[in-house]
Structures are given as structure tokens and as C-alpha cells.
Design a protein around this motif. Structure first.
Motif, PDB file in Angstrom:
ATOM      1  N   ASP A 106      52.846   0.811  70.415  1.00  0.00           N
ATOM      2  CA  ASP A 106      54.041   0.220  71.055  1.00  0.00           C
ATOM      3  C   ASP A 106      53.946  -1.292  70.895  1.00  0.00           C
ATOM      4  O   ASP A 106      52.960  -1.892  71.321  1.00  0.00           O
ATOM      5  N   HIS A 169      51.597  -1.671  80.315  1.00  0.00           N
ATOM      6  CA  HIS A 169      51.275  -0.302  80.747  1.00  0.00           C
ATOM      7  C   HIS A 169      50.187   0.289  79.868  1.00  0.00           C
ATOM      8  O   HIS A 169      50.065  -0.060  78.692  1.00  0.00           O
ATOM      9  N   GLU A 233      54.948  -8.063  72.488  1.00  0.00           N
ATOM     10  CA  GLU A 233      54.076  -6.974  72.964  1.00  0.00           C
ATOM     11  C   GLU A 233      53.135  -6.491  71.875  1.00  0.00           C
ATOM     12  O   GLU A 233      53.548  -6.310  70.727  1.00  0.00           O
TER      13      GLU A 233
END
Ligand code: MG
Ligand code: MG
Length: 250
Positions: A106, A169, A233
């Protein structure tokens, strides 16, 4: 519960991360004035499929595409659309996930469209810097609050807003696993990092204030003051030594 990953799981996460990085490499090349965000989604989909992976976002809680494409004041979760045509001076945040062998990578990046103004340049540079500042604290024995504090320090120095309702996360067999990672020091984010944990760190910083709202499409998050927002990210592996970026070309 935070799940540590085995050597085999990490190997597959690196492969997933490599595919995500291939998508970003191509996005950087093709983002320019005049193209639609739907076109970017089509290109990303093709790359993911060509590499025998699954677009993690497609169908996730009903999300209709394989990338999130968020332009200017949009923060995250924008839909790629045929009628969103990029223009000179825009910024666009592309978030993409790929699942390979059951494991997820991700990563998000904000790109300039053509030439952008100095304030947007400053926003992109600082948000990227805050990502790497946070990652530098992803070490066995450190707490998550140290990561959040490092991100926050950059935002404070640059007088940028911090999006507080969204954050990093854990990631692995699922895109969102424990723990949640605040992009600022909370005083209670005392989870201790351990080697083998895989966590996505993703600061979202704004040229204006902190506050955001969700549009009527129930997905797109935008700043309330309509000021531009950036999002960077990486999925990161915690080790006994330096953190390892999983969403790069391997
Ligand atoms: Mg993401
Ligand atoms: Mg994420």
C-alpha cells in the motif's frame, strides 16, 4: 492484535510492494495536463493484472476503482473519473494497493501536474519529508508515538495542517490491520514496535487547517477550507536494524 510477519510473508509483501512501485513509476511518467483520472486508473489496473496481482482497493467496502485519485483540496479516497481532467498547476494524490500471493502492499504519492506554484511545491516537499521522518523512527523498541511526533514536527515547522481523522495502519493479509497510526504525538500511542511488524505510514498534510469533510459520494475526503492537501505513504517492515521500505522497486 498486531501480527508479525514470517520471512515467507515478507517475501510476498515485497513482491506486492514492487508492483505498487511499478504503478507509481508509471504514474509519475504519464501524469500531465489533459489526461483524465480514469485513464490513470486504467493504466494502474493493467500493470497490476500484468504482474498477476489483485487490485486491493477495487471492491474494498464497495470502492469502485483500483486507485484513489484525489486532486488539489481532495485529501484521500477520490474516485478516478472520466470527467476529471488534470490541468496545469494541479496536484494529484495517487494511492494504490496490490495483493500478491494473499499479501498487500500500500503506497501513496502526490504528483505535480505540469508546473505548480511555490506553496504547492513546499507542501509536497514537506509531506514527503514528514513521511521519511516518521519512518526513521520505525525501529524495534520505539513507540508509535515517536513516529507520530516526528511527522508532526515537520508539519509544525512548515505551519501545515495535519489530517487527524485518518492515518497509518498495520498491513499484511489485510489492507487494514492493527495498529492505527496517528500522524501526531498523542501521549497514549504507546504500542512498542517489534521486528517483523509491517505498517503503512501515511501522513496527510494541508496548506490550510486540519479539518476535513467527506463529500456526498461518501468516499472523497476534502479539506473544509478548500486548501490543497498532500499524501505520501510507504509500507514499512520493522527490523532489529533500519526500517525496510516494502513498496519500492526490488
Ligand atoms: Mg494507501
Ligand atoms: Mg494505507
Amino acid at each position: 492484535m498486531i501480527k508479525k510477519k514470517s520471512r515467507e510473508e515478507i517475501k510476498r509483501m515485497k513482491q506486492a510492494g514492487h508492483i505498487v512501485a511499478l504503478v507509481h513509476q508509471e504514474m509519475k511518467k504519464i501524469i500531465k495536463p489533459g489526461i483524465t483520472t480514469k485513464y490513470l486508473d486504467d493504466v494502474a489496473m493493467q500493470i497490476i493484472k500484468d504482474n498477476r496481482a489483485i487490485p486491493t482497493f477495487l471492491g474494498y467496502n464497495g470502492f469502485p476503482a483500483c486507485i484513489c485519485a484525489s486532486v488539489n483540496e481532495q485529501v484521500v479516497h477520490g474516485f478516478p473519473l472520466e470527467n476529471v481532467i488534470l490541468k496545469e498547476g494541479d496536484i494529484i494524490s495517487i494511492d494504490v494497493g496490490a495483493t500478491y500471493g494473499g499479501l498487500v502492499g500500500d503506497s501513496a504519492w502526490t504528483y505535480p501536474v505540469g508546473e505548480i506554484d511555490d506553496e504547492k511545491k513546499r507542501l509536497l516537499k514537506a509531506t514527503e519529508e514528514s513521511l521519511f521522518a516518521g519512518i526513521s523512527f520505525m525501529k524495534d523498541g520505539n513507540t508509535l508515538d515517536m513516529v507520530g511526533e516526528a511527522i508532526e514536527k515537520v508539519a509544525i515547522r512548515e505551519k501545515l495542517g495535519i489530517v487527524r481523522q485518518y492515518g497509518g495502519h498495520g498491513v499484511g493479509h489485510n489492507m487494514h490491520e492493527d495498529p492505527f497510526v496517528y500522524n501526531y504525538k498523542t501521549g497514549y500511542q504507546n504500542t512498542v514496535l517489534k521486528a517483523g511488524m509491517t505498517i503503512a505510514i501515511e501522513p496527510m498534510l494541508n496548506l490550510g487547517g486540519d479539518d476535513v469533510e467527506v463529500l456526498e459520494d461518501k468516499w472523497t475526503v476534502k479539506t473544509i477550507d478548500n486548501m490543497p492537501s498532500a499524501h505520501f505513504e510507504h509500507t514499512v517492515l520493522v527490523t532489529e536494524d533500519e526500517p525496510v521500505l516494502l513498496t519500492t522497486l526490488h
